[in-house]
Structure formats: C-alpha cells, structure tokens
Design a protein around this motif. Structure first.
Motif, short mmCIF file in Angstrom:
data_model
loop_
_atom_site.label_atom_id
_atom_site.label_comp_id
_atom_site.label_asym_id
_atom_site.label_seq_id
_atom_site.Cartn_x
_atom_site.Cartn_y
_atom_site.Cartn_z
N ALA A 137 -8.34 2.47 -8.91
CA ALA A 137 -7.83 2.37 -7.54
C ALA A 137 -6.42 2.93 -7.43
CB ALA A 137 -7.84 0.92 -7.08
N ASP A 138 -5.71 2.98 -8.53
CA ASP A 138 -4.36 3.56 -8.57
C ASP A 138 -3.43 2.91 -7.53
OD1 ASP A 138 -2.50 5.28 -9.74
OD2 ASP A 138 -2.87 6.86 -8.27
N GLY A 139 -3.52 1.58 -7.42
CA GLY A 139 -2.62 0.86 -6.53
C GLY A 139 -3.09 0.72 -5.10
N PHE A 140 -4.26 1.24 -4.77
CA PHE A 140 -4.78 1.18 -3.42
C PHE A 140 -5.96 0.21 -3.34
CE2 PHE A 140 -2.63 5.26 -3.62
CZ PHE A 140 -1.90 5.23 -2.45
N PRO A 141 -6.28 -0.29 -2.15
CA PRO A 141 -7.42 -1.20 -1.99
C PRO A 141 -8.75 -0.52 -2.30
CG PRO A 141 -5.98 -1.30 -0.08
CD PRO A 141 -5.52 -0.15 -0.91
N GLU B 12 -20.84 -0.02 9.41
CA GLU B 12 -19.64 -0.85 9.28
C GLU B 12 -18.49 0.02 8.78
OE1 GLU B 12 -19.94 -4.64 7.46
OE2 GLU B 12 -22.07 -4.81 7.90
N PRO B 13 -17.30 -0.19 9.31
CA PRO B 13 -16.16 0.62 8.85
C PRO B 13 -15.80 0.27 7.42
CG PRO B 13 -15.42 -1.12 10.32
CD PRO B 13 -16.91 -1.16 10.32
N LEU B 14 -15.40 1.27 6.70
CA LEU B 14 -14.93 1.09 5.33
C LEU B 14 -13.42 1.22 5.37
CD1 LEU B 14 -15.99 0.64 2.46
CD2 LEU B 14 -15.98 3.10 2.17
N LEU B 15 -12.73 0.11 5.20
CA LEU B 15 -11.28 0.07 5.38
C LEU B 15 -10.53 0.28 4.07
CD1 LEU B 15 -11.23 -2.95 7.84
CD2 LEU B 15 -11.21 -0.51 8.40
N ALA B 16 -11.04 1.16 3.24
CA ALA B 16 -10.39 1.51 1.98
C ALA B 16 -10.76 2.94 1.64
CB ALA B 16 -10.84 0.56 0.87
N GLY B 17 -9.93 3.57 0.86
CA GLY B 17 -10.20 4.95 0.46
C GLY B 17 -11.20 5.07 -0.66
N ALA B 18 -11.52 3.95 -1.31
CA ALA B 18 -12.46 3.96 -2.43
C ALA B 18 -13.38 2.76 -2.32
CB ALA B 18 -11.70 3.92 -3.75
N SER B 19 -14.55 2.88 -2.94
CA SER B 19 -15.49 1.78 -2.93
C SER B 19 -16.22 1.72 -4.27
CB SER B 19 -16.50 1.93 -1.79
OG SER B 19 -17.28 3.08 -2.00
N ILE B 20 -16.80 0.55 -4.55
CA ILE B 20 -17.56 0.35 -5.77
C ILE B 20 -18.62 -0.70 -5.48
CG2 ILE B 20 -15.96 -1.41 -6.64
CD1 ILE B 20 -16.51 -0.35 -9.48
#
Length: 82
Positions: free
Chosen positions: A27-31, A3-11
């Motif tokens: 996240a510094d303001g990012f999804p 599955e695509p990960l549509l964010a630069g970070a995950s948890i």
C-alpha cells in the motif's frame, strides 16, 4: 449495484488473510480496500495516514469553534486577577 472504491488499491479478503503484512507494505502508506465477493467490506488505513486524518478532523473542529465564537464580545481580563 456498483459501489464506490474509496482507495487507490484493493485486495481480496482471502489474499489479505494469507499475508496482511504484504498488503500493508504494498500500500506504500495509502489506504487499501478489502474486498469480499468483489465488494468493499473494509478499508485498511496505515497508522500514519490515520493519524493525519484524525489531526485534520481535529483542526476542522477547532476551525468551526473559532468561526462560531468569532462574533462574541471579548471580556477584559487582567493576569493579576487570574
């Protein structure tokens, strides 16, 4: 299935539940993708990023409306008639 990960970070959802504020700060303001069994189950979008996305969508809707009405014949109106 990948599955695509549509964010630069995950948890992981477990780590997220332990300290949601830390995930937001990191996240510094990012999804951030919230993972459940290593699959994205949700995305955390900071309020400022959400507001920017909504504004861009509204702008796109308005641009489509302008393009749709571009060929309409203008109706002359006088301010005194309003």
């Amino acid at each position: 299935m990948v599955e695509p990960l549509l964010a630069g970070a995950s948890i992981s959802i477990s780590d997220f539940k332990k300290n949601p504020s830390a995930a937001i700060a990191a996240a510094d303001g990012f999804p951030v993708a919230i993972l459940n069994h290593n699959k994205p189950s949700a995305y955390l979008v900071p309020a400022a990023a959400w507001a920017e996305m909504v504004e861009r969508l509204e702008d796109a809707d308005l641009a489509a409306l302008v393009r749709a009405r571009a060929d309409e014949v203008p109706v002359p109106v006088r301010l005194d008639d309003l």
